[in-house]
Design a protein around this motif. Structure first.
Motif, short mmCIF file in Angstrom:
data_model
loop_
_atom_site.label_atom_id
_atom_site.label_comp_id
_atom_site.label_asym_id
_atom_site.label_seq_id
_atom_site.Cartn_x
_atom_site.Cartn_y
_atom_site.Cartn_z
N LEU A 143 -0.11 66.40 41.85
CA LEU A 143 -0.83 66.64 40.68
C LEU A 143 -2.15 65.50 40.58
O LEU A 143 -1.61 64.45 40.08
CB LEU A 143 -0.22 66.58 39.32
CG LEU A 143 1.15 67.84 39.43
CD1 LEU A 143 1.88 67.56 38.16
CD2 LEU A 143 0.54 69.30 39.52
N LEU A 144 -3.31 65.97 41.01
CA LEU A 144 -4.27 64.69 40.81
C LEU A 144 -4.99 64.95 39.76
O LEU A 144 -6.08 65.75 39.52
CB LEU A 144 -5.19 64.96 42.11
CG LEU A 144 -6.31 63.91 42.35
CD1 LEU A 144 -5.57 62.35 42.41
CD2 LEU A 144 -7.27 64.06 43.53
N GLY A 145 -4.63 64.04 38.53
CA GLY A 145 -5.27 64.17 37.34
C GLY A 145 -6.58 63.29 37.43
O GLY A 145 -6.82 62.30 38.35
N HIS A 146 -7.54 63.49 36.56
CA HIS A 146 -8.61 62.38 36.16
C HIS A 146 -9.58 62.43 37.70
O HIS A 146 -9.89 61.62 38.25
CB HIS A 146 -8.47 61.03 35.79
CG HIS A 146 -7.85 61.15 34.43
ND1 HIS A 146 -8.35 61.56 33.41
CD2 HIS A 146 -6.36 60.79 34.23
CE1 HIS A 146 -7.53 61.54 32.15
NE2 HIS A 146 -6.39 60.86 32.85
N SER A 147 -9.84 63.71 38.25
CA SER A 147 -10.19 63.66 39.63
C SER A 147 -11.43 63.46 40.06
O SER A 147 -11.74 62.83 41.09
CB SER A 147 -9.91 65.23 40.20
OG SER A 147 -10.72 66.11 39.36
N LEU A 148 -12.24 63.30 38.78
CA LEU A 148 -13.77 62.82 38.89
C LEU A 148 -13.70 61.28 39.47
O LEU A 148 -14.63 60.74 39.79
CB LEU A 148 -14.53 62.88 37.85
CG LEU A 148 -15.02 64.62 37.70
CD1 LEU A 148 -15.51 64.65 36.15
CD2 LEU A 148 -16.10 64.99 38.64
N GLN A 149 -12.57 60.70 39.02
CA GLN A 149 -12.49 59.27 39.21
C GLN A 149 -11.74 58.72 40.28
O GLN A 149 -11.50 57.61 40.66
CB GLN A 149 -12.10 58.49 38.02
CG GLN A 149 -13.11 58.50 36.69
CD GLN A 149 -13.03 59.80 35.92
OE1 GLN A 149 -11.97 60.19 35.83
NE2 GLN A 149 -14.23 60.21 35.45
N ALA A 150 -11.04 59.82 40.97
CA ALA A 150 -10.02 59.60 41.87
C ALA A 150 -10.38 59.36 43.26
O ALA A 150 -9.52 58.70 44.22
CB ALA A 150 -9.05 60.90 42.11
N PHE A 151 -11.63 59.64 43.57
CA PHE A 151 -12.17 59.34 45.17
C PHE A 151 -13.33 58.15 45.17
O PHE A 151 -14.04 58.00 43.98
CB PHE A 151 -12.73 60.67 45.54
CG PHE A 151 -11.75 61.69 45.72
CD1 PHE A 151 -10.98 62.04 47.06
CD2 PHE A 151 -11.57 62.57 44.41
CE1 PHE A 151 -9.83 62.97 47.09
CE2 PHE A 151 -10.85 63.49 44.79
CZ PHE A 151 -10.15 63.84 45.91
N ASN A 152 -13.15 57.34 46.14
CA ASN A 152 -14.29 56.50 46.46
C ASN A 152 -15.31 57.09 47.16
O ASN A 152 -15.56 58.27 47.27
CB ASN A 152 -13.78 55.29 46.97
CG ASN A 152 -13.25 55.52 48.39
OD1 ASN A 152 -13.36 56.41 49.15
ND2 ASN A 152 -12.22 54.68 49.02
#
Length: 202
Positions: A143-152
């Motif tokens: 479950l990847l929450g807050h996905s807009l901030q999850a990737f570099n």
């Protein structure tokens, strides 16, 4: 080496679920090949008069059938999976049955805190339907929450705890695929049940 289909569970052009599958594709490239499958070109499902299916559906079904397993990444809309994913699964269980006994791993990314938890639960129910009969890896959720901030900027996950969990789940999925491939004795019967099932006659 196993070959998996990474099914992007949305028709969005800018999906963090697509990013998640792309990250998995790159990270696990020494363990398996993951071929991304889009559902953007699937037409709206409307039970056709003939059983002739759209070419895009036939091609997708054949790729799933030939794969060793499927990884589905879904967002969550209104506590459920997107209409586009429902639509694709409707097509992929109409006169064709590529998911019967197919190992499936479910992942999901969402902008909120819960990381598509309700959508994943709903997707499990759908994949267990008589015309789909997939083998879903049990007791597993990514479950990847807050996905807009999850990737570099390199499209890699920032949170190493999440990366570690995903590594473990993917290893488990490979074991699950091996075990599932041994459970073939009832495959033909399961496929026939899916082919013969008719909601209008039950």
């Amino acid at each position: 080496m196993n070959h998996f289909i990474g099914l992007v569970g949305t028709n969005s052009d800018n999906s963090t679920n697509r990013k998640l599958l792309q990250f998995m594709q790159k990270r696990f490239s020494d363990k398996a090949t993951i071929e991304l499958m889009e559902i953007q070109d699937f037409p709206i499902f409307n039970k056709p008069v003939s059983e002739q299916l759209p070419e895009v559906v036939q091609n997708a079904a054949e790729k799933i059938r030939q794969s060793d397993g499927v990884v589905i990444s879904t967002p969550e809309y209104d506590h459920s999976i997107p209409a586009a994913l429902t639509n694709a699964l409707n097509w992929l269980s109409y006169g064709i049955y590529p998911f019967v006994d197919k190992p499936v791993m479910i992942t999901g990314a969402s902008y909120g805190t819960l990381g598509s938890s309700r959508a994943q639960s709903h997707l499990r129910q759908i994949l267990d339907a008589p015309e789909l009969k997939a083998r879903i890896m049990p007791s597993s959720e990514f479950l990847l929450g807050h996905s807009l901030q999850a990737f570099n900027e390199e499209n890699a996950l920032n949170d190493m705890d999440q990366v570690k969990k995903l590594d473990g789940l993917f290893k488990d999925f490979q074991v699950f695929v091996e075990l599932t491939n041994q459970l073939t004795n009832a495959h033909e019967a399961n496929k026939k049940e899916a082919e013969d099932f008719d909601w209008e006659t039950i």
